[in-house]
Design an enzyme around this catalytic site. Structure first.
Site, mmCIF file in Angstrom:
data_model
loop_
_atom_site.group_PDB
_atom_site.id
_atom_site.type_symbol
_atom_site.label_atom_id
_atom_site.label_comp_id
_atom_site.label_asym_id
_atom_site.label_seq_id
_atom_site.Cartn_x
_atom_site.Cartn_y
_atom_site.Cartn_z
ATOM 1 N N CYS A 78 0.819 -1.217 0.000
ATOM 2 C CA CYS A 78 0.000 0.000 0.000
ATOM 3 C C CYS A 78 0.854 1.269 0.000
ATOM 4 O O CYS A 78 1.491 1.576 -0.986
ATOM 5 C CB CYS A 78 -0.978 -0.045 1.171
ATOM 6 S SG CYS A 78 -2.265 1.188 1.026
ATOM 7 N N HIS A 166 -4.045 -5.002 0.239
ATOM 8 C CA HIS A 166 -3.594 -5.509 1.547
ATOM 9 C C HIS A 166 -3.693 -7.033 1.607
ATOM 10 O O HIS A 166 -4.779 -7.556 1.830
ATOM 11 C CB HIS A 166 -4.451 -4.900 2.662
ATOM 12 C CG HIS A 166 -4.152 -3.463 2.907
ATOM 13 N ND1 HIS A 166 -3.170 -3.053 3.777
ATOM 14 C CD2 HIS A 166 -4.671 -2.341 2.364
ATOM 15 C CE1 HIS A 166 -3.107 -1.736 3.775
ATOM 16 N NE2 HIS A 166 -4.005 -1.276 2.921
ATOM 17 N N GLU A 168 -2.784 -8.905 3.911
ATOM 18 C CA GLU A 168 -2.942 -9.377 5.287
ATOM 19 C C GLU A 168 -4.392 -9.429 5.746
ATOM 20 O O GLU A 168 -4.694 -10.082 6.730
ATOM 21 C CB GLU A 168 -2.116 -8.491 6.240
ATOM 22 C CG GLU A 168 -2.581 -7.049 6.420
ATOM 23 C CD GLU A 168 -2.106 -6.096 5.314
ATOM 24 O OE1 GLU A 168 -1.677 -6.582 4.250
ATOM 25 O OE2 GLU A 168 -2.199 -4.872 5.521
ATOM 26 N N VAL A 223 -4.573 -15.996 31.127
ATOM 27 C CA VAL A 223 -3.765 -16.844 30.256
ATOM 28 C C VAL A 223 -2.279 -16.434 30.280
ATOM 29 O O VAL A 223 -1.397 -17.275 30.416
ATOM 30 C CB VAL A 223 -4.281 -16.768 28.799
ATOM 31 C CG1 VAL A 223 -3.464 -17.650 27.883
ATOM 32 C CG2 VAL A 223 -5.743 -17.158 28.744
ATOM 33 N N SER A 225 -0.241 -14.648 32.393
ATOM 34 C CA SER A 225 0.604 -14.901 33.565
ATOM 35 C C SER A 225 0.740 -16.402 33.801
ATOM 36 O O SER A 225 1.805 -16.876 34.229
ATOM 37 C CB SER A 225 0.075 -14.176 34.810
ATOM 38 O OG SER A 225 -1.165 -14.685 35.217
ATOM 39 N N THR A 226 -0.292 -17.160 33.477
ATOM 40 C CA THR A 226 -0.220 -18.611 33.682
ATOM 41 C C THR A 226 0.816 -19.240 32.754
ATOM 42 O O THR A 226 1.668 -20.025 33.189
ATOM 43 C CB THR A 226 -1.606 -19.260 33.427
ATOM 44 O OG1 THR A 226 -2.558 -18.610 34.255
ATOM 45 C CG2 THR A 226 -1.586 -20.745 33.730
#
Ligand code: XMP
Length: 508
Positions: A78, A166, A168, A223, A225-226
């Protein structure tokens, strides 16, 4: 690790380019266009992102291409494509016809390595105000649409490619093929970026970095920190000391359940019951930002006191992930914070701990992939996001233990109901708000005057934008009934049908 460098010119899609390249199992990093990192031998190619700027604007972003163009494979998307066309002596100007939305390729040079396997008629997504009017002599067209003759080009004699659409975004149907052609065939990257390889290298790096030192880490039940904790645990075992604070603002039974699963995972974790401290500082506080600040500060005090009990701790482990890292060094500067987010682990300098952030290079979906590979249960990996200040920002007005109890019961019925109906994983985030409103009702022969709750469930990708979930009416009827029948103190249930923007996901 073979690496692609994405130079960000401020496009809203830059992170998406990175995620799509990572989906090809190729490692990539985003850097601002004006802070190009050292291009060592791991770097196999460069991508220029789009931009909200016109390349003709006086303040348009200008990259230093000395070590890039003609030296490494380059894909300019682009703005990047327009910039390169102008740079080479072509002409870019505001387009006369709308070049926004879906278009189809009606010319493709299939002999070109970038376009290999992209079929005639392939749908692409355009989103630009400017267009390339004149292409420099040594630039060869590799694809066109009806309105955009120079939809893509290659500079002769160089591995420099450019496309105005684009690849993506989801609507560019063969975008993944095109990106794969670039990173694998043209740049020659090994597709070795996988959860397994990430775990292997990270565990090795963590051992080297931390050595025999102790690490302290705050677990939140979320999620990030675990996964950070399990990864550190794999690397350094019981040198890792986790702290899980019960701030009294968690979901029903959350503290006990999550603590139990942490122990099952072999984590060295201490649960700290600090409920009453949090209730004390929150007493009478009605302003949402003041609540957040009070919770953030109390968390730090509690965590700090606990961390000090771990003698000789040298490191602080954090579950920081890649979007936070990119955000803090973005071209546009840190995005405007609408609410102050106090995430677990934001600790003051005086703690003098060095930071270790094993997930710094991962996107959220990659964190989940790594978590699964580490054997963490789907139940924990697939959890809805939950804000650090917890139910405090879902209890409008002041917080009391009684209100927390009511909201925990309501929330539990809603969340368990979603699970039972097989809807939990279809919804991105769900929860309930306790409103500072009483309404009149009848129960049996009695007149009631009790609280109103609002349920909120949203669909989203990253929480930046969201739409309300169109939950089935039958399901909502059942949940509403259950809440009113079972939760004392609530006699009315509403459903929030506002999208973000303008409404945020949390009410405070
Ligand atoms: P909003 O309400 O801003 O929420 O649309 C977007 C996402 O962020 C979460 N959120 C927070 N998370 N501390 C957090 O850790 C906070 O103060 C906070 N406020 C909102 C929210 O739950 C949603 O996932």
């Amino acid at each position: 690790m073979d690496t692609i460098i994405i130079l960000d010119f401020g496009s809203q899609y830059t992170q998406l380019i990175a995620r799509k390249i990572r989906e090809q199992h190729v490692y990539c990093e985003i850097h601002p266009f004006n802070k190009i990192p050292a291009l060592n031998s791991d770097v196999k190619g460069v991508v220029f992102s789009g931009s909200p700027f016109s390349c003709n604007a006086p303040d348009a972003p200008v990259p230093d291409m000395t070590n890039i163009k003609g030296k490494l494979p380059l894909l300019a998307v682009c703005y990047g494509a327009q910039y390169l066309a102008k740079w080479g002596g072509g002409r870019v100007q505001q387009s006369k016809i709308r070049e926004y939305g879906r278009a189809n390729l009606n010319y493709i040079d299939n002999g070109n390595p970038l376009m290999k396997g992209v079929p005639m008629g392939s749908q692409v997504w355009m989103s630009h105000g400017d267009t390339i009017e004149v292409l420099p002599d040594n630039y060869r067209v590799i694809c066109s649409t009806e309105n955009v003759k120079y939809a893509g080009y290659q500079i002769e004699g160089e591995e420099t490619y450019a496309i105005q659409f684009h690849p993506e975004v989801h609507h560019s149907v063969d975008g993944n093929t095109l990106l794969r052609n670039f990173v694998v065939d043209i740049c020659g990257c090994q597709q070795s970026w996988t959860p397994e390889s990430f775990i292997e290298t990270t565990v090795k790096e963590l051992r080297e970095k931390v050595g025999g030192d102790k690490v302290v880490l705050g677990l939140s039940g979320g999620v990030d920190s675990t996964v950070a904790a399990v990864l550190l645990n794999r690397a350094i075992g019981h040198q890792l000391h986790c702290i899980f604070v019960d701030n009294g603002l968690l979901r029903k039974n959350e503290f006990e359940n999550v603590l139990e699963s942490y122990k099952d995972m072999g984590l060295n974790v201490k649960g700290v019951d600090a409920k009453s401290r949090f209730y004390e500082v929150l007493a009478g506080v009605k302003d949402p930002e003041k609540k957040r600040k009070a919770i953030g500060k109390t968390f730090i005090d509690v965590f700090d006191a606990e961390a000090k009990l771990i003698t000789d701790a040298k490191w602080l482990g954090q579950g920081t992930i890649y979007p936070d890292v990119i955000e803090s060094s973005s071209v546009k500067g840190p995005s405007q914070t609408i609410k102050s987010h106090h995430n677990v682990g934001g600790l003051p300098d005086y703690m003098k701990l060095k930071l270790v952030e094993p997930l710094r290079s991962l996107f959220k979906d990659e964190v989940r992939g790594v978590g699964r590979q580490l054997g963490i249960k789907d139940e924990l990996i697939g959890r809805h996001p939950f804000p650090g200040p917890g139910l405090a920002i879902r209890i409008l007005s002041d917080v009391t233990p009684e209100k927390v109890h009511i909201l925990q019961e309501v929330d539990h019925i809603f969340i368990q109901g979603l699970r039972d109906a097989g809807l939990y994983d279809k919804v991105w985030q769900a929860g309930a708000m306790l409103l500072p409103v009483q309404s009149v009702g009848v129960m049996g022969d009695e007149r009631t005057y009790e609280s109103v709750v609002a349920l909120r469930a949203v669909e989203s990708v990253d929480g930046m934008t969201a739409d309300w979930s169109h939950l089935p009416y039958d399901f909502m009827a059942k949940i509403s009934n259950e809440i009113i029948n079972r939760v004392k103190g609530v006699n009315r249930v509403c459903y929030d049908i506002s999208s973000k923007p303008p409404a945020t996901i949390e009410w405070e």
